[in-house]
Enzyme design. Structure first.
Site, PDB file in Angstrom:
ATOM      1  N   HIS A   1     -10.149  -5.629   9.912  1.00  0.00           N
ATOM      2  CA  HIS A   1     -10.864  -5.540   8.633  1.00  0.00           C
ATOM      3  C   HIS A   1     -12.284  -5.010   8.795  1.00  0.00           C
ATOM      4  O   HIS A   1     -13.112  -5.193   7.900  1.00  0.00           O
ATOM      5  CB  HIS A   1     -10.959  -6.928   7.969  1.00  0.00           C
ATOM      6  CG  HIS A   1      -9.665  -7.612   7.732  1.00  0.00           C
ATOM      7  ND1 HIS A   1      -9.012  -8.317   8.713  1.00  0.00           N
ATOM      8  CD2 HIS A   1      -8.888  -7.680   6.623  1.00  0.00           C
ATOM      9  CE1 HIS A   1      -7.890  -8.825   8.218  1.00  0.00           C
ATOM     10  NE2 HIS A   1      -7.789  -8.448   6.954  1.00  0.00           N
TER      11      HIS A   1
ATOM     12  N   GLU B   1       0.823  -1.212   0.000  1.00  0.00           N
ATOM     13  CA  GLU B   1       0.000   0.000   0.000  1.00  0.00           C
ATOM     14  C   GLU B   1       0.857   1.262   0.000  1.00  0.00           C
ATOM     15  O   GLU B   1       0.521   2.256  -0.658  1.00  0.00           O
ATOM     16  CB  GLU B   1      -0.944  -0.004   1.202  1.00  0.00           C
ATOM     17  CG  GLU B   1      -2.068  -1.031   1.126  1.00  0.00           C
ATOM     18  CD  GLU B   1      -1.639  -2.425   1.542  1.00  0.00           C
ATOM     19  OE1 GLU B   1      -2.449  -3.361   1.424  1.00  0.00           O
ATOM     20  OE2 GLU B   1      -0.476  -2.583   1.988  1.00  0.00           O
TER      21      GLU B   1
END
Length: 339
Positions: A132, A63
């Site tokens: 998450h 990322e």
């Protein structure tokens, strides 16, 4: 031209991206599993077949690398859309977001634009644990230089995505995984909507009154808009008339619509799936109180996620998540009724 077709949120997002890619060659998409797989939440489905690997780029699991690359591409004249698979992964790339994307327009004295979209999945309810399942709306809204949007339905998802792609500032596009309309997830049918085929843009900073009422104002965003509407329907059976507002964007925030609603109802409940402390709920309440505290007939209430890491256990997570019952109880408290 079809005018009555219904799309899911994921299909509306993918359509918006495709339409902008067709008209603007500087638009491209990058992220993990966004090509052949179509994005794990369906937001880029079908794009690879039409536009190829040059404009739909599967990236390594880095990322920091690809979001930093998106900032550079935007400053070089492109309009990248980077997908951060889960908003919880922001920690590994926060420098690129907060110190590059958000600030480079200012650092350059306005000479450099950063027209990039960072789209990312939010929300719990699926037993995905604390890595998450967060919403984190306030985390990004707190950073000057970023625009933050969070649609609750397919119509808004398309219009807000088009506005985000066309904007010359960095936009964080936060979509709730439970609203995408995927077959393997339970999702509220009210998230699907009639979506025009033609491209259209929804301006940022314009909240929408979904239900008019006289007794209390309920302000919500993303998944909590649907929970607020469920609560309003249940309250109506008890003779309580709730007005429901979908903020649609956090930055800019439509304070005016909220204040005008509270001016009518005199009561305020704010709902968010993000954490309770220091969050969007407090900001909306402060906006009303700072404008005119005399508008309120009762203390405002906030319904949000408790300040705890999100549990993996489904019963524990369900216990902690905001829901229609909790919203209804908060409304009854503002009315001086038993919760």
């Amino acid at each position: 031209m079809k005018s009555n077709r219904e799309l899911t949120v994921s299909r509306a997002m993918a359509e918006a991206i495709a339409q902008e890619m067709r008209t603007d060659p500087s638009v491209f998409v990058m992220g993990e599993d966004i090509g052949t797989y179509g994005g794990i939440f369906g937001a880029t489905a079908g794009l690879l077949d039409e536009f190829g690997e040059e404009r739909v780029r599967d990236t390594p699991i880095s990322e920091t690398g690809f979001i930093g690359a998106a900032v550079g591409a935007a400053m070089a004249g492109m309009r990248p859309i980077a997908e951060l698979m889960f908003v919880d992964f922001y920690g590994v790339c926060m420098d690129s977001i907060s110190n590059l994307a958000a600030k480079n327009i200012y650092f350059s004295g306005g000479n450099c634009k950063v027209p990039m979209v960072l789209m990312t999945a939010t929300g719990g309810g699926y037993n995905d644990a604390g890595q998450h399942s967060q919403a984190l709306h306030a985390t990004f809204a707190h950073l000057p230089g970023l625009k933050v949007v969070a649609p609750s339905n397919a119509y808004d998802a398309k219009g807000l995505m088009i506005s985000a792609i066309r904007d010359d500032s960095p936009v964080i596009y936060m979509f709730h995984k439970g609203l995408q309309g995927l077959a393997w997830m339970n999702w509220p049918q009210s998230a699907a909507a009639i979506v025009p085929e033609d491209a259209y843009a929804i301006p940022f900073g314009e909240a929408k009154v979904l239900r008019e009422g006289r007794d209390v104002t309920i302000v919500a965003i993303s998944m909590m808009v649907h929970r607020a509407m469920e609560a309003a329907e249940a309250l109506a059976a008890d003779g309580i008339d709730a007005e429901v507002i979908d903020l649609r964007t956090l930055v800019p925030l439509d304070r005016k619509t909220v204040v005008e609603s509270v001016r009518k109802t005199g009561r305020l409940v704010v709902v968010d799936e993000d954490y309770s402390s220091y969050g969007l709920t407090a900001e909306v309440i402060a906006s009303v109180v700072e404008t005119d505290i005399s508008l309120l007939k009762a203390a405002p209430r906030r319904v949000a996620y408790p300040d705890i890491p999100i549990p993996y256990s489904r019963p524990m997570e369900d216990f902690a998540l905001p829901n229609a019952d909790k919203i209804g109880a908060a409304v009854r408290q503002t009315l001086g009724k038993a919760a």
